[in-house]
Design a protein around this motif. Structure first.
Motif, PDB file in Angstrom:
ATOM      1  N   GLY A   1      16.425  -2.497   9.393  1.00  0.00           N
ATOM      2  CA  GLY A   1      15.613  -3.505   8.722  1.00  0.00           C
ATOM      3  C   GLY A   1      15.815  -3.617   7.235  1.00  0.00           C
ATOM      4  N   GLY A   2      16.587  -2.707   6.648  1.00  0.00           N
ATOM      5  CA  GLY A   2      16.834  -2.789   5.213  1.00  0.00           C
ATOM      6  C   GLY A   2      15.725  -2.182   4.398  1.00  0.00           C
ATOM      7  N   ASN A   3      15.436  -2.767   3.252  1.00  0.00           N
ATOM      8  CA  ASN A   3      14.439  -2.230   2.337  1.00  0.00           C
ATOM      9  C   ASN A   3      13.030  -2.399   2.892  1.00  0.00           C
ATOM     10  OD1 ASN A   3      15.991  -1.357  -0.040  1.00  0.00           O
ATOM     11  ND2 ASN A   3      16.560  -3.519  -0.203  1.00  0.00           N
ATOM     12  N   PRO A   4      12.139  -1.430   2.632  1.00  0.00           N
ATOM     13  CA  PRO A   4      10.744  -1.578   3.051  1.00  0.00           C
ATOM     14  C   PRO A   4      10.123  -2.831   2.441  1.00  0.00           C
ATOM     15  CG  PRO A   4      11.185   0.671   2.348  1.00  0.00           C
ATOM     16  CD  PRO A   4      12.391  -0.128   1.980  1.00  0.00           C
ATOM     17  N   HIS A   5       9.330  -3.529   3.269  1.00  0.00           N
ATOM     18  CA  HIS A   5       8.681  -4.755   2.820  1.00  0.00           C
ATOM     19  C   HIS A   5       7.177  -4.526   2.780  1.00  0.00           C
ATOM     20  CE1 HIS A   5       8.498  -9.043   2.000  1.00  0.00           C
ATOM     21  NE2 HIS A   5       7.455  -9.105   2.826  1.00  0.00           N
ATOM     22  N   ILE A   6       6.565  -4.810   1.634  1.00  0.00           N
ATOM     23  CA  ILE A   6       5.138  -4.574   1.419  1.00  0.00           C
ATOM     24  C   ILE A   6       4.421  -5.917   1.340  1.00  0.00           C
ATOM     25  CG2 ILE A   6       3.411  -3.595  -0.141  1.00  0.00           C
ATOM     26  CD1 ILE A   6       5.617  -1.658  -1.101  1.00  0.00           C
ATOM     27  N   THR A   7       3.397  -6.109   2.166  1.00  0.00           N
ATOM     28  CA  THR A   7       2.595  -7.335   2.148  1.00  0.00           C
ATOM     29  C   THR A   7       1.193  -6.999   1.672  1.00  0.00           C
ATOM     30  OG1 THR A   7       3.848  -8.302   3.984  1.00  0.00           O
ATOM     31  CG2 THR A   7       1.671  -9.231   3.520  1.00  0.00           C
ATOM     32  N   ILE A   8       0.740  -7.706   0.625  1.00  0.00           N
ATOM     33  CA  ILE A   8      -0.605  -7.512   0.079  1.00  0.00           C
ATOM     34  C   ILE A   8      -1.336  -8.835   0.154  1.00  0.00           C
ATOM     35  CG2 ILE A   8      -1.959  -6.813  -1.932  1.00  0.00           C
ATOM     36  CD1 ILE A   8       0.483  -5.231  -2.888  1.00  0.00           C
ATOM     37  N   GLY A   9      -2.488  -8.851   0.835  1.00  0.00           N
ATOM     38  CA  GLY A   9      -3.250 -10.079   1.023  1.00  0.00           C
ATOM     39  C   GLY A   9      -4.609 -10.038   0.370  1.00  0.00           C
ATOM     40  N   ASN A  10      -5.376 -11.118   0.596  1.00  0.00           N
ATOM     41  CA  ASN A  10      -6.752 -11.244   0.094  1.00  0.00           C
ATOM     42  C   ASN A  10      -6.806 -11.077  -1.419  1.00  0.00           C
ATOM     43  OD1 ASN A  10      -9.516 -11.702   0.407  1.00  0.00           O
ATOM     44  ND2 ASN A  10      -9.989  -9.528   0.654  1.00  0.00           N
ATOM     45  N   LEU A  11      -6.012 -11.894  -2.110  1.00  0.00           N
ATOM     46  CA  LEU A  11      -5.877 -11.768  -3.565  1.00  0.00           C
ATOM     47  C   LEU A  11      -6.676 -12.821  -4.327  1.00  0.00           C
ATOM     48  CD1 LEU A  11      -2.072 -10.887  -3.779  1.00  0.00           C
ATOM     49  CD2 LEU A  11      -4.019  -9.371  -4.169  1.00  0.00           C
ATOM     50  N   GLU A  12      -7.839 -13.172  -3.829  1.00  0.00           N
ATOM     51  CA  GLU A  12      -8.795 -14.027  -4.538  1.00  0.00           C
ATOM     52  C   GLU A  12      -8.178 -15.343  -4.996  1.00  0.00           C
ATOM     53  OE1 GLU A  12     -10.298 -11.593  -7.673  1.00  0.00           O
ATOM     54  OE2 GLU A  12     -11.512 -10.359  -6.337  1.00  0.00           O
ATOM     55  N   GLY A  13      -7.672 -16.117  -4.057  1.00  0.00           N
ATOM     56  CA  GLY A  13      -7.144 -17.443  -4.358  1.00  0.00           C
ATOM     57  C   GLY A  13      -5.660 -17.497  -4.615  1.00  0.00           C
ATOM     58  N   ALA A  14      -5.031 -16.336  -4.777  1.00  0.00           N
ATOM     59  CA  ALA A  14      -3.584 -16.303  -4.998  1.00  0.00           C
ATOM     60  C   ALA A  14      -2.860 -16.125  -3.662  1.00  0.00           C
ATOM     61  CB  ALA A  14      -3.215 -15.170  -5.938  1.00  0.00           C
ATOM     62  N   ASP A  15      -1.582 -16.488  -3.658  1.00  0.00           N
ATOM     63  CA  ASP A  15      -0.770 -16.272  -2.459  1.00  0.00           C
ATOM     64  C   ASP A  15      -0.623 -14.784  -2.179  1.00  0.00           C
ATOM     65  OD1 ASP A  15      -0.371 -19.017  -2.273  1.00  0.00           O
ATOM     66  OD2 ASP A  15       1.524 -18.945  -3.401  1.00  0.00           O
ATOM     67  N   ASP A  16      -0.391 -14.451  -0.911  1.00  0.00           N
ATOM     68  CA  ASP A  16      -0.103 -13.062  -0.564  1.00  0.00           C
ATOM     69  C   ASP A  16       1.141 -12.604  -1.314  1.00  0.00           C
ATOM     70  OD1 ASP A  16      -2.219 -13.198   1.162  1.00  0.00           O
ATOM     71  OD2 ASP A  16      -1.030 -13.175   3.011  1.00  0.00           O
ATOM     72  N   LEU A  17       1.116 -11.339  -1.735  1.00  0.00           N
ATOM     73  CA  LEU A  17       2.300 -10.762  -2.373  1.00  0.00           C
ATOM     74  C   LEU A  17       3.238 -10.237  -1.293  1.00  0.00           C
ATOM     75  CD1 LEU A  17       1.157  -8.735  -5.525  1.00  0.00           C
ATOM     76  CD2 LEU A  17       2.862 -10.537  -5.434  1.00  0.00           C
ATOM     77  N   GLU A  18       4.484 -10.673  -1.347  1.00  0.00           N
ATOM     78  CA  GLU A  18       5.521 -10.202  -0.426  1.00  0.00           C
ATOM     79  C   GLU A  18       6.571  -9.482  -1.268  1.00  0.00           C
ATOM     80  OE1 GLU A  18       5.189 -10.438   2.719  1.00  0.00           O
ATOM     81  OE2 GLU A  18       3.604 -11.957   2.921  1.00  0.00           O
ATOM     82  N   ILE A  19       6.544  -8.154  -1.226  1.00  0.00           N
ATOM     83  CA  ILE A  19       7.343  -7.347  -2.143  1.00  0.00           C
ATOM     84  C   ILE A  19       8.338  -6.481  -1.367  1.00  0.00           C
ATOM     85  CG2 ILE A  19       7.276  -5.598  -3.954  1.00  0.00           C
ATOM     86  CD1 ILE A  19       4.404  -6.438  -4.544  1.00  0.00           C
ATOM     87  N   ASP A  20       9.594  -6.510  -1.809  1.00  0.00           N
ATOM     88  CA  ASP A  20      10.599  -5.585  -1.291  1.00  0.00           C
ATOM     89  C   ASP A  20      10.679  -4.363  -2.198  1.00  0.00           C
ATOM     90  OD1 ASP A  20      11.445  -7.004   0.948  1.00  0.00           O
ATOM     91  OD2 ASP A  20      12.839  -8.218  -0.216  1.00  0.00           O
ATOM     92  N   TRP A  21      10.521  -3.185  -1.594  1.00  0.00           N
ATOM     93  CA  TRP A  21      10.731  -1.937  -2.334  1.00  0.00           C
ATOM     94  C   TRP A  21      12.200  -1.584  -2.173  1.00  0.00           C
ATOM     95  CZ3 TRP A  21       8.489   3.447  -0.580  1.00  0.00           C
ATOM     96  CH2 TRP A  21       8.904   4.432  -1.484  1.00  0.00           C
ATOM     97  N   VAL A  22      12.967  -1.764  -3.246  1.00  0.00           N
ATOM     98  CA  VAL A  22      14.416  -1.634  -3.171  1.00  0.00           C
ATOM     99  C   VAL A  22      14.802  -0.162  -3.158  1.00  0.00           C
ATOM    100  CG1 VAL A  22      16.620  -2.214  -4.246  1.00  0.00           C
ATOM    101  CG2 VAL A  22      14.726  -3.834  -4.356  1.00  0.00           C
TER     102      VAL A  22
END
Length: 440
Positions: free
Chosen positions: A263-284
């Motif tokens: 699957g490659g690099n770990p992918h971190i999803t952070i939600g419920n950010l008070e009106g902002a889009d979910d954070l979709e972060i790759d930990w390289v």
């Protein structure tokens, strides 16, 4: 006798014009970007057209006044909007009130109230527009400051340089924190919590604000040389039971995790950010193609498992909050980059330079400006360090290329020539007077 007097007069007129040019050169010895001129004389067409008759000549005339386009010396200044051209080329300025374009070597510019880069006459400096979103270079137009707020940039990559102690005891923990930014530019603190188990390290993500949600976690295992083993390390969605976190399990049915080698690099999803889009972060943690056969995904060595204290040595992320323009930097290719309060450096324009087939054919317009003419040929527009054009020297001005020593020598020569022509007239007058006296 009369002819010699007119020859002398022609010499007086020619040398008077030469003295005017010398005076103009000396007067502009401190004028930014000024180009000295020199005169050339020509003899006047002889009165006789016969090839067998003596042609005594009729004097001299001013043939031309030519600008000397050699570069002047460069002087460093403290102004960020002073520019000099180190080599060939001319700045381009536009008089919008008359729709006229002029050219100049004087790069003494400033920003006006509308955010336009202008010269001392208020004419707007021309350059290529650069799209601040994608960096696309557009057409030639006014160089204008980007006065709007710089948009925030959501984080989508993070990196850590850290070591996880191979001698740590089971249940020992280590936390690595990094500040990221969501789509609104708000800070989201990401804490990656590592917990030692029997064979490696489990990890999960905690966030601040605490209202945010994140179930991402995984497992890291290291080889005997301390390097990350991507074949046994994995990541995915774990689960919470109160304050207890259960890491993902790629061997479960259905699997809740994915091996890094697949699957490659770990992918971190952070939600419920008070009106902002979910954070979709790759930990390289590596690079390559995990879907290839065989896999080409390898660890990049930023995370190790050596027998030394767990510690973080470096970290980075690519998100930004919103920012306002604080200053402008210009490089040797004339690229203007806005420096924002959030640390972003974004190009927005590039100086346009003009070249001509014949610089001597340009028409002087005063105020250090030149205009294109039939004799100069059409302007060839380009950017610095291309097509034979010179480079830009920021915070510098080109000095006048007038050489005072040369001008003083020319002045002495011209003065003597004027005196000699005056003597021709007075001597001719004396000869005429002697002729008249014969009658007496």
């Amino acid at each position: 006798m009369i002819g010699s007097m007119y020859s002398g007069i022609s010499g007086l007129k020619a040398n008077t014009s030469a003295m005017e040019v010398i005076g103009d050169n000396i007067a502009n010895v401190d004028t930014t970007g000024f180009k000295a001129s020199r005169v050339s004389f020509a003899n006047i067409f002889s009165a006789s057209l016969s090839t067998h008759s003596p042609q005594t000549g009729r004097g001299a005339s001013l043939q031309s006044v030519q600008a000397q386009w050699e570069s002047g010396s460069l002087e460093n200044t403290n102004s960020a909007t002073d520019f000099a051209i180190n080599g060939t080329g001319l700045f381009i300025v536009n008089d919008s009130s008359k729709g006229l374009t002029y050219y100049s070597r004087a790069g003494q510019f400033e920003w006006n109230k509308d955010g336009n880069l202008v010269n001392s006459d208020g004419f707007v400096v021309q350059g290529y527009e650069i799209d601040t979103e994608d960096g696309t270079v557009g057409r030639v137009g006014n160089i204008t400051l980007p006065l709007d707020t710089n948009d925030p940039q959501a984080t989508d990559e993070i990196t850590f340089g850290l070591n996880l102690n191979s001698d740590a005891e089971v249940d020992d923990t280590f936390t690595s924190s990094i500040t990221t930014y969501n789509s609104l530019g708000s800070e989201v603190v990401v804490d990656v919590v590592f917990t030692r188990n029997a064979t490696g390290w489990d990890w999960y993500v905690e966030t601040d604000p605490s209202t945010a949600t994140c179930n991402t976690g995984g497992y890291l295992e290291f080889d005997t040389d301390g390097s990350l083993n991507v074949s046994t390390s994995y990541f995915g969605e774990g689960s919470w039971s109160g304050t207890t976190y259960t890491p993902p399990d790629p061997t479960a049915t259905p699997a809740t995790g994915t091996y890094m080698s697949a699957g490659g690099n770990p992918h971190i999803t952070i939600g419920n950010l008070e009106g902002a889009d979910d954070l979709e972060i790759d930990w390289v943690l590596g690079d390559g193609d995990p879907t290839a056969t065989p896999s080409t995904f390898d660890s990049d060595g930023t995370v190790t498992g050596y027998s030394s204290e767990s510690a973080k040595t470096a970290q980075s992320q690519n998100g930004l909050p919103s920012g306002v323009l604080q200053s402008v930097a210009v490089d040797e290719e004339g690229v203007f980059s806005g420096i924002y309060s959030n640390g972003a450096i974004i190009p927005f324009a590039q100086l346009a330079l003009a070249d001509f087939p014949s610089y001597s054919g340009l028409t002087k317009m005063g105020s250090n400006l030149y205009a294109q003419s039939m004799n100069s040929g059409d302007a060839l527009i380009g950017v610095a360090n291309s097509g034979g054009l010179g480079s830009i020297a920021p915070s510098s001005l080109e000095l006048s290329n007038v050489d005072l020593a040369t001008e003083f020598v020319e002045m002495i020569t011209t003065q003597r020539a004027y005196q000699a022509n005056s003597k021709v007239i007075t001597t001719s007058d004396e000869l005429l007077n002697e002729l008249i006296n014969i009658k007496r």
